[in-house]
Design a protein around this motif. Structure first.
Motif, short mmCIF file in Angstrom:
data_model
loop_
_atom_site.label_atom_id
_atom_site.label_comp_id
_atom_site.label_asym_id
_atom_site.label_seq_id
_atom_site.Cartn_x
_atom_site.Cartn_y
_atom_site.Cartn_z
N PRO A 193 0.82 -1.22 0.00
CA PRO A 193 0.00 0.00 0.00
C PRO A 193 0.85 1.27 0.00
CG PRO A 193 0.04 -0.98 2.18
CD PRO A 193 0.73 -1.96 1.27
N LEU A 194 0.28 2.33 -0.54
CA LEU A 194 0.95 3.63 -0.51
C LEU A 194 0.98 4.15 0.93
CD1 LEU A 194 -0.67 5.43 -3.59
CD2 LEU A 194 1.49 4.18 -3.51
N PRO A 195 2.10 4.70 1.37
CA PRO A 195 2.15 5.26 2.72
C PRO A 195 1.24 6.48 2.84
CG PRO A 195 4.15 5.78 1.51
CD PRO A 195 3.38 4.81 0.66
N LEU A 196 0.74 6.70 4.03
CA LEU A 196 -0.15 7.84 4.25
C LEU A 196 0.57 9.16 4.07
CD1 LEU A 196 -2.15 6.55 7.37
CD2 LEU A 196 -2.85 6.55 4.97
N ASN A 197 1.85 9.17 4.38
CA ASN A 197 2.64 10.40 4.28
C ASN A 197 3.53 10.41 3.05
OD1 ASN A 197 4.23 8.32 5.20
ND2 ASN A 197 5.45 9.59 6.60
N LEU A 198 3.03 9.91 1.92
CA LEU A 198 3.81 9.83 0.69
C LEU A 198 4.26 11.22 0.26
CD1 LEU A 198 4.82 8.01 -1.65
CD2 LEU A 198 2.66 8.50 -2.82
N GLU A 199 5.57 11.35 0.06
CA GLU A 199 6.11 12.65 -0.36
C GLU A 199 5.56 13.05 -1.72
OE1 GLU A 199 10.42 13.19 0.24
OE2 GLU A 199 10.39 11.19 1.14
N THR A 200 5.37 14.34 -1.91
CA THR A 200 4.77 14.86 -3.14
C THR A 200 5.55 14.43 -4.38
OG1 THR A 200 3.93 16.79 -1.96
CG2 THR A 200 4.04 16.94 -4.35
N ARG A 201 6.87 14.37 -4.28
CA ARG A 201 7.69 14.04 -5.45
C ARG A 201 7.46 12.61 -5.93
NH1 ARG A 201 13.73 14.71 -3.40
NH2 ARG A 201 12.77 16.54 -2.44
N TYR A 202 6.90 11.74 -5.06
CA TYR A 202 6.64 10.35 -5.44
C TYR A 202 5.17 10.07 -5.72
CZ TYR A 202 11.25 10.26 -3.31
OH TYR A 202 12.56 10.54 -2.99
N THR A 203 4.38 11.12 -5.76
CA THR A 203 2.99 10.99 -6.17
C THR A 203 2.90 11.02 -7.69
OG1 THR A 203 2.60 13.38 -6.13
CG2 THR A 203 2.23 12.16 -4.07
N ALA A 204 1.71 10.81 -8.22
CA ALA A 204 1.53 10.82 -9.67
C ALA A 204 1.97 12.13 -10.28
CB ALA A 204 0.07 10.51 -10.02
N ALA A 205 1.55 13.24 -9.67
CA ALA A 205 1.89 14.56 -10.21
C ALA A 205 3.40 14.80 -10.18
CB ALA A 205 1.16 15.65 -9.43
N GLY A 206 4.03 14.45 -9.06
CA GLY A 206 5.45 14.69 -8.94
C GLY A 206 6.27 13.84 -9.89
#
Length: 313
Positions: A193-206
């Motif tokens: 699962p994706l961590p709750l505190n996923l850094e923005t750079r590792y999100t879809a947009a980032g």
């Protein structure tokens, strides 16, 4: 009349000399271009009922299979399950690293029936060679490598080219079983699962923004770009214009703060387009206790997403 006779004689002589000159410039033979015969070891094999591929010979301009070498593969095929297909000599990367480019000389259109094939390929990446039928997707084939060099031979696949296990057979083994697939699924385990505190750079947009920047920086144009967020790490996939192994993107990642090259699957299509799937998330961002789970699933995910990009283009 005598002048005409002499002219005719000179024409014959000139033609004869030209013929000798052309004969002296004959095209180099296979023995010249590929002087080394390489013994073949067969690996994982899977075909639809009635299909088959037999490898007759493997020759190269180097005595062993290695990156940079140019090789000639000859053999015979039987296609019974489809009216037509593409016969392709490809390389599957060994683990989550390296591209899998295709070359026109390594592909041939074939039709239902039996025939011979002759494919040539320059090895541009390290991995497991195989020759397979393709019809929108892989439709069975045989992995092979150099006899005595086990690292070049994929002995057992962790996937099937066919949706239904009963649709394919393994040469020298029993038909793929449902229980066998269940074992593979059990080995892969549940999605991470994706961590709750996923850094923005590792999100879809980032990830989309960073990958697009990297591709443009090396002089390529992104055609399609998407991100799989079904589990961690999120993976980018899509297509870029032109034929490229995207090696420069891998190298650029090493100098990009916050990102790293974590594996890829890259291939080329006949319309001068490259499809890809990339992992840009550094391993030190994986949560404790999940590294092994990520590694087990990562290569399968990259292969699936690369295939999705290829099919969607």
């Amino acid at each position: 009349m005598k002048i005409r006779s002499h002219s005719a004689q000179w024409s014959v002589i000139v033609c004869a000399l030209l013929g000798l000159s052309l004969a002296g410039r004959a095209q180099p033979s296979d023995a010249d271009l590929f002087p080394y015969a390489i013994p073949v070891a067969l690996g994982a094999t899977e075909f639809a009922p009635g299909d088959n591929i037999v490898i007759a010979s493997l020759r190269g301009d180097r005595p062993h299979l290695e990156i940079g070498g140019h090789y000639l593969l000859e053999g015979a095929y039987t296609l019974a399950s489809l009216d037509s297909a593409n016969l392709s000599w490809s390389i599957t990367t060994r683990g989550p690293s390296g591209p899998t480019p295709t070359q026109a000389s390594a592909n041939a259109a074939v039709r239902r029936g039996t025939g011979e094939f002759r494919l040539s390929k320059t090895f541009e990446n390290d991995g497991w060679p195989h020759v397979s039928f393709y019809s929108g997707h892989s439709h069975g084939g045989v992995y092979f490598g150099e006899s005595g060099a086990d690292k070049t031979v994929l002995r057992q696949k962790a996937w099937s080219d066919f949706t239904e296990p009963q649709a394919a057979t393994n040469r020298g083994s029993n038909m793929l079983s449902v229980s066998g697939n269940a074992s593979i699924i059990a080995y892969l385990g549940d999605p991470v699962p994706l961590p709750l505190n996923l850094e923005t750079r590792y999100t879809a947009a980032g990830l989309k923004a960073e990958f697009a920047t990297l591709v443009e920086a090396v002089g390529r144009k992104v055609q399609k770009l998407a991100v799989d967020t079904s589990e961690f790490p999120c993976l980018v996939y899509g297509t870029v214009a032109g034929a490229d192994n995207l090696q420069h993107v891998q190298e650029a990642l090493a100098a990009t703060p916050g990102y790293a090259y974590g594996g890829s699957v890259v291939g080329r299509m006949g319309n001068d387009t490259t499809y890809f799937a990339f992992n840009l998330t550094p391993e030190d961002r994986y949560q404790r206790g999940q590294v092994e789970a990520v590694h087990r699933r990562l290569m399968i995910r990259l292969q699936m997403l690369a295939e999705k990009a290829r099919m969607a283009d």
